[in-house]
Design an enzyme around this catalytic site. Structure first.
Site, PDB file in Angstrom:
ATOM      1  N   SER A  91       0.129 -11.694  -6.009  1.00 29.97           N
ATOM      2  CA  SER A  91       0.579 -10.621  -6.430  1.00 29.97           C
ATOM      3  C   SER A  91       1.824 -10.280  -5.781  1.00 29.97           C
ATOM      4  CB  SER A  91      -0.639  -9.321  -6.146  1.00 29.97           C
ATOM      5  OG  SER A  91      -1.665  -9.601  -6.685  1.00 29.97           O
ATOM      6  N   HIS A 111       2.461  -5.756  -2.768  1.00 27.86           N
ATOM      7  CA  HIS A 111       3.085  -5.312  -4.101  1.00 27.86           C
ATOM      8  C   HIS A 111       4.386  -4.563  -3.844  1.00 27.86           C
ATOM      9  CE1 HIS A 111      -0.705  -5.307  -6.711  1.00 27.86           C
ATOM     10  NE2 HIS A 111      -0.785  -6.217  -5.759  1.00 27.86           N
TER      11      HIS A 111
END
Length: 255
Positions: A128, A179
């Site tokens: 991610s 993230h």
């Protein structure tokens, strides 16, 4: 730009880095969770991000989590994201720059996790951070390199970016730090990496391969344009259908 009109063979030929990364994601998932090969389980144990073990000198754990996932939905979500948003950037940056951005953004996310994570025994895995690095470059384009991305594609990027941030901060079991740091890493790398970039064009890929495979033969770019026109009408529906599917999948599985 984000609507895939290539055949499967064309996709593999035009975007070998994206294809390779997706293959790694899915093959490792198969080996670990389906066949449960002993060597794969050992790879999982040795490669998962672990702040305590990184502090003990196992620095490879800042890289290996990028290629490991917590299950099928997790691997599928990140692989679909790569298939949707990776090809255009691979062409625009070139293969070496693209894989560099992907890995460096993922590493940035893992370093951020190591520095900011709430406890020393925090464990994590997934691509991610690297995916958000790709979004970071696209966001930079939208803000500062508008000639590289059209208005329609800019809107798509910003919608997905906002959805991604919403999911990041509202869903459980998500490495928020990875993230955010991956996004910052991609955004920070964008200025030098986009310096010689040109807008994405599927015709460039097809023309390049055509010229290589048929030396001396003429190439008519309008041949591909006609195909693009035929597909344009339903291309957006396909894209948004995939996007909605990914969002629902992520929400359903707490990715």
């Amino acid at each position: 730009m984000f609507v895939r009109t290539e055949s499967f063979k064309e996709f593999l030929r035009f975007y070998p880095i994206v294809s390779g990364l997706v293959a790694i994601n899915l093959l490792l998932w198969l080996c670990i969770y389906v066949f449960q090969f002993s060597f794969a389980l050992d790879m999982l144990r040795a490669g998962v991000g672990n702040n305590y073990l990184v502090a003990q000198g196992e620095y490879w754990r800042l890289i290996t989590p990028i290629f490991l996932h917590g299950g099928f939905a997790h691997a599928l979500f990140n692989s679909f994201s790569l298939v949707l948003f990776g090809p255009a950037l691979e062409q625009m940056l070139g293969r070496l720059k693209f894989i560099s951005v992907y890995l460096l953004a993922g590493i940035a996310g893992n370093i951020g996790t190591y520095i900011v994570a709430p406890n020393a025994f925090y464990q994590h895995l997934g691509a991610s951070g690297a995916i958000f690095g790709i979004f970071g470059i696209y966001v930079f384009m939208v803000l500062f390199r508008k000639h590289l991305i059209g208005s329609a594609n800019s809107q798509i990027i910003m919608v997905i970016f906002i959805l991604g941030l919403f999911m990041t901060f509202t869903r459980p079991n998500i490495n928020v730090v990875a993230h955010v740091f991956g996004l910052i890493g991609g955004f920070a790398m964008a200025p030098p990496f986009l310096r010689k970039a040109k807008p994405f064009s599927i015709g460039v890929n097809r023309g390049r391969h055509k010229n290589k495979s048929q030396s001396g033969a003429g190439f008519n770019p309008n041949r591909w344009n006609r195909r693009s026109v035929r597909r344009k009408g339903y291309g957006k529906n396909i894209l948004w259908g995939i996007i909605i599917f990914l969002v629902l999948l992520a929400l359903a599985n707490n990715i």
